[in-house]
Design an enzyme around this catalytic site. Structure first.
Site, short mmCIF file in Angstrom:
data_model
loop_
_atom_site.label_atom_id
_atom_site.label_comp_id
_atom_site.label_asym_id
_atom_site.label_seq_id
_atom_site.Cartn_x
_atom_site.Cartn_y
_atom_site.Cartn_z
CB VAL A 14 -20.05 -3.44 -4.53
CG1 VAL A 14 -20.03 -4.96 -4.46
CG2 VAL A 14 -18.66 -2.93 -4.80
N GLY A 28 -26.82 -0.88 1.49
CA GLY A 28 -25.97 -0.09 0.61
C GLY A 28 -26.04 -0.61 -0.81
CB VAL A 29 -28.28 -0.55 -3.54
CG1 VAL A 29 -28.70 -1.94 -3.12
CG2 VAL A 29 -29.27 0.48 -2.98
N GLY A 30 -24.84 0.97 -3.65
CA GLY A 30 -23.97 1.84 -4.45
C GLY A 30 -23.35 1.01 -5.56
CE LYS A 53 -4.55 0.44 0.28
NZ LYS A 53 -5.53 -0.49 -0.28
CE1 TYR A 92 -29.14 -1.20 -10.29
CE2 TYR A 92 -27.08 -1.06 -11.51
CZ TYR A 92 -28.46 -1.13 -11.50
OH TYR A 92 -29.16 -1.15 -12.68
P1 NAD Z 1 -20.29 3.13 -2.81
O1 NAD Z 1 -19.96 4.37 -2.08
O2 NAD Z 1 -20.53 3.19 -4.27
O3 NAD Z 1 -21.60 2.46 -2.16
C1 NAD Z 1 -21.90 2.49 -0.79
C2 NAD Z 1 -23.39 2.74 -0.67
O4 NAD Z 1 -23.75 2.63 0.70
C3 NAD Z 1 -23.82 4.14 -1.14
O5 NAD Z 1 -24.90 4.01 -2.03
C4 NAD Z 1 -24.20 4.85 0.16
O6 NAD Z 1 -25.25 5.78 -0.05
C5 NAD Z 1 -24.66 3.67 1.01
N1 NAD Z 1 -24.61 3.89 2.45
C6 NAD Z 1 -23.71 4.57 3.20
N2 NAD Z 1 -24.01 4.50 4.49
C7 NAD Z 1 -25.13 3.75 4.58
C8 NAD Z 1 -25.92 3.31 5.66
N3 NAD Z 1 -25.62 3.63 6.92
N4 NAD Z 1 -27.00 2.54 5.40
C9 NAD Z 1 -27.31 2.20 4.13
N5 NAD Z 1 -26.58 2.59 3.05
C10 NAD Z 1 -25.51 3.35 3.30
O7 NAD Z 1 -19.12 2.09 -2.47
P2 NAD Z 1 -18.83 0.69 -3.18
O8 NAD Z 1 -17.72 0.85 -4.12
O9 NAD Z 1 -20.11 0.06 -3.63
O10 NAD Z 1 -18.25 -0.13 -1.94
C11 NAD Z 1 -19.08 -0.61 -0.91
C12 NAD Z 1 -18.26 -1.32 0.14
O11 NAD Z 1 -17.56 -2.41 -0.45
C13 NAD Z 1 -17.19 -0.44 0.80
O12 NAD Z 1 -17.02 -0.85 2.13
C14 NAD Z 1 -15.94 -0.79 0.01
O13 NAD Z 1 -14.76 -0.56 0.76
C15 NAD Z 1 -16.16 -2.26 -0.24
N6 NAD Z 1 -15.44 -2.79 -1.40
C16 NAD Z 1 -15.66 -2.25 -2.63
C17 NAD Z 1 -15.00 -2.78 -3.73
C18 NAD Z 1 -15.24 -2.26 -5.13
O14 NAD Z 1 -14.92 -2.95 -6.10
N7 NAD Z 1 -15.83 -1.08 -5.27
C19 NAD Z 1 -14.09 -3.85 -3.56
C20 NAD Z 1 -13.90 -4.38 -2.28
C21 NAD Z 1 -14.59 -3.84 -1.20
#
Ligand code: NAD
Length: 358
Positions: free
Chosen positions: A184, A180-182, A80, A186
Site C-alpha cells: 500500500v 512503510g513502503v510495501g 470473519k 508504495y
Molecule cells: P506490506 O507488508 O506489503 O508493507 C508493509 C511495509 O512496512 C513493508 O515494506 C515492511 O518492510 C515495512 N515495515 C515493517 N515494519 C516497519 C517499521 N518498523 N518501519 C518502517 N517500515 C516497516 O503490507 P501492506 O499490504 O502494504 O499493508 C500495510 C498496512 O496497511 C498493514 O497494517 C495492513 O494491515 C494495512 N492494510 C492493508 C490493506 C491492503 O490492501 N493491503 C488494506 C487495509 C489495511
C-alpha cells in the site's frame, strides 16, 4: 471459557463452529452484525494456543469489519472466519474444501475472502464448494490486488485532511512522510507524487525505500526518525500500534493519515492526538478502499465502480474531521458514532417495516 461473556463483550451477533473430522478442519465463523447486508470478511488460517484465543480473534476482527463496511457505505455486515491450523500433517485442499462446504451451509449469510495465512489458491478451492467467496483469481471474476485501491482511498483521505486542517485544496508541495513502503505504501507514494506532494519514506527493507527514492524522488529517513519528520502529514503504512506513548510526543505533523490497521495502540492515544491539535484520520475509515474493491466482486466485478466508490472516502474523512472540529470530539470517536448511527437507523427502518399498519 465464558462463551456468552465473550459474545456480550463484543456486542454479538452470532457465531458458527464446524469440526470436520476427516480433514481436521476446526473453523469459527463470527457474524458480528448483518443489519446492512451479508457479513463480509476474510478467513485466517493460523495456529492458536487455545480455542478461546481463536474465538476472541474472530470476534474482534469481525466487529472491526462491521465498522469498516458500514462507514464505507457498503451493503455488508462484518464477519470473519478463523481456521485453527492443525499441528500435525494435514491435506490443505481437503481442509479448504470442508471450509467451503461450511460457508455454503451458511447460505450466503457470510461471504469469505483471503486474510492472514490464506491466499488466492485457497479461495480457488473454496470456490469449488460455494459461490460465497471473494478474492478469487481475476480470470474467475476476482478483483485482484486490493492495495492500489487502499492507496487510492488513503490519498483521498489525506486530501480531505489537508483541506480541513491546512486549508489547501491540492497536495501540491504538501510534505507527506510515509512509514512503510510495501504494497500500500508504495502505491500511496505514487498517488501522492502524481499529485505534486513531497515525500519522505522509511522502511525496514532498504530496497523498498530506495525504490521510492529512485522512482518518485522520495527522501529516505532513518526508521527511528520518521515520526519526528518536519512535515505536513504522517502516513503510517507498516504495522499496527504506530501511534503510542513513544511516538505521539515526537510528532511534528498536523495530520496523521495512513493505511495501517489498528494505528492507535490504545483508544486513549486518539484522545492524545486530539488534545495536541493533530488531525487523525481513523484507520478503518481511510483504509477501506481494498474492502470496497472486494465487495464489488460480490456484485459482479467492475473496476470503475470500485474506483468511484473508493473516491468517496474523501467525503467520509471530511465529515469525520468536520464533526470533530464542530463538537470538540476526537475523530476516532466520531467515526464510531457515525457507524452506530447508521446501524441504529437500519434497525429503526426494519422495525417500522415489520410493524402492522395503523
Ligand atoms: P506490506 O507488508 O506489503 O508493507 C508493509 C511495509 O512496512 C513493508 O515494506 C515492511 O518492510 C515495512 N515495515 C515493517 N515494519 C516497519 C517499521 N518498523 N518501519 C518502517 N517500515 C516497516 O503490507 P501492506 O499490504 O502494504 O499493508 C500495510 C498496512 O496497511 C498493514 O497494517 C495492513 O494491515 C494495512 N492494510 C492493508 C490493506 C491492503 O490492501 N493491503 C488494506 C487495509 C489495511
Amino acid at each position: 471459557m465464558d462463551l456468552f461473556g465473550h459474545l456480550r463483550a463484543y456486542d454479538y451477533g452470532e457465531v458458527h463452529f464446524k469440526y470436520d473430522k476427516a480433514s481436521g478442519l476446526k473453523a469459527i465463523v463470527a457474524v458480528h452484525d448483518s443489519r446492512l447486508g451479508p457479513a463480509l470478511g476474510g478467513c485466517r488460517f493460523l495456529p492458536y494456543d487455545t480455542d478461546e484465543e481463536a474465538l476472541v480473534d474472530a470476534l474482534r476482527l469481525a466487529r472491526g469489519m462491521t465498522y469498516k463496511a458500514a462507514l464505507a457505505g457498503l451493503a455488508h455486515g462484518g464477519g470473519k472466519s478463523v481456521l485453527i491450523r492443525p499441528q500435525q500433517h494435514f491435506d490443505r485442499v481437503a481442509l479448504f474444501r470442508a471450509f467451503g462446504r461450511f460457508v455454503d451451509d451458511l447460505g450466503g449469510h457470510y461471504i469469505t475472502a483471503e486474510d492472514s495465512g490464506t491466499g488466492l489458491e485457497d479461495m480457488e478451492v473454496v470456490r469449488t464448494m460455494t459461490k460465497h467467496v471473494t478474492g478469487v483469481d481475476v480470470a474467475h471474476g476476482g478483483s485482484g490486488d486490493p492495495s492500489p485501491f487502499t492507496a487510492l482511498g488513503v490519498r483521498r483521505g489525506i486530501e480531505a485532511c489537508v483541506k480541513i486542517q491546512l486549508g489547501k485544496s491540492s497536495l501540491e508541495n504538501v510534505h507527506v512522510a510515509v512509514q512503510g513502503v510495501g504494497h500500500v505504501g508504495y502505491h500511496l507514494c505514487r498517488e501522492l507524487h502524481a499529485a505534486g506532494a513531497k515525500l519522505s519514506v522509511a522502511d525496514v527493507d532498504p530496497l523498498k525505500a530506495e525504490r521510492a527514492q529512485r522512482e518518485l524522488g522520495a527522501s529516505i529517513v532513518p526508521l527511528d526518525k520518521i515520526f519526528e519528520t518536519e512535515c505536513d502529514v504522517i502516513a503510517p503504512c507498516a504495522l499496527g500500534s504506530a501511534l503510542n506513548d513513544a511516538t505521539i510526543p515526537r510528532l511534528r505533523a498536523k495530520i496523521v493519515a495512513g493505511a495501517a490497521n489498528n494505528q492507535l495502540a490504545e483508544p486513549r492515544h486518539g484522545d492524545d492526538l486530539h488534545a495536541r491539535g493533530i488531525l487523525y484520520a481513523p484507520d478503518y475509515a481511510i483504509n477501506a478502499g481494498g474492502l470496497v474493491n472486494v465487495a464489488q466482486e460480490v456484485l459482479g466485478y467492475d473496476a470503475k465502480k470500485s474506483r468511484d466508490k473508493t473516491l468517496e472516502i474523501f467525503d467520509t474523512i471530511y465529515e469525520i474531521a468536520d464533526r470533530s472540529r464542530k463538537t470538540g470530539t476526537p475523530t476516532y470517536r466520531i467515526a464510531d458514532m457515525m457507524v452506530e448511527e447508521k446501524l441504529a437507523a437500519v434497525s429503526r427502518s426494519k422495525v417500522r417495516a415489520a410493524s402492522p399498519a395503523h
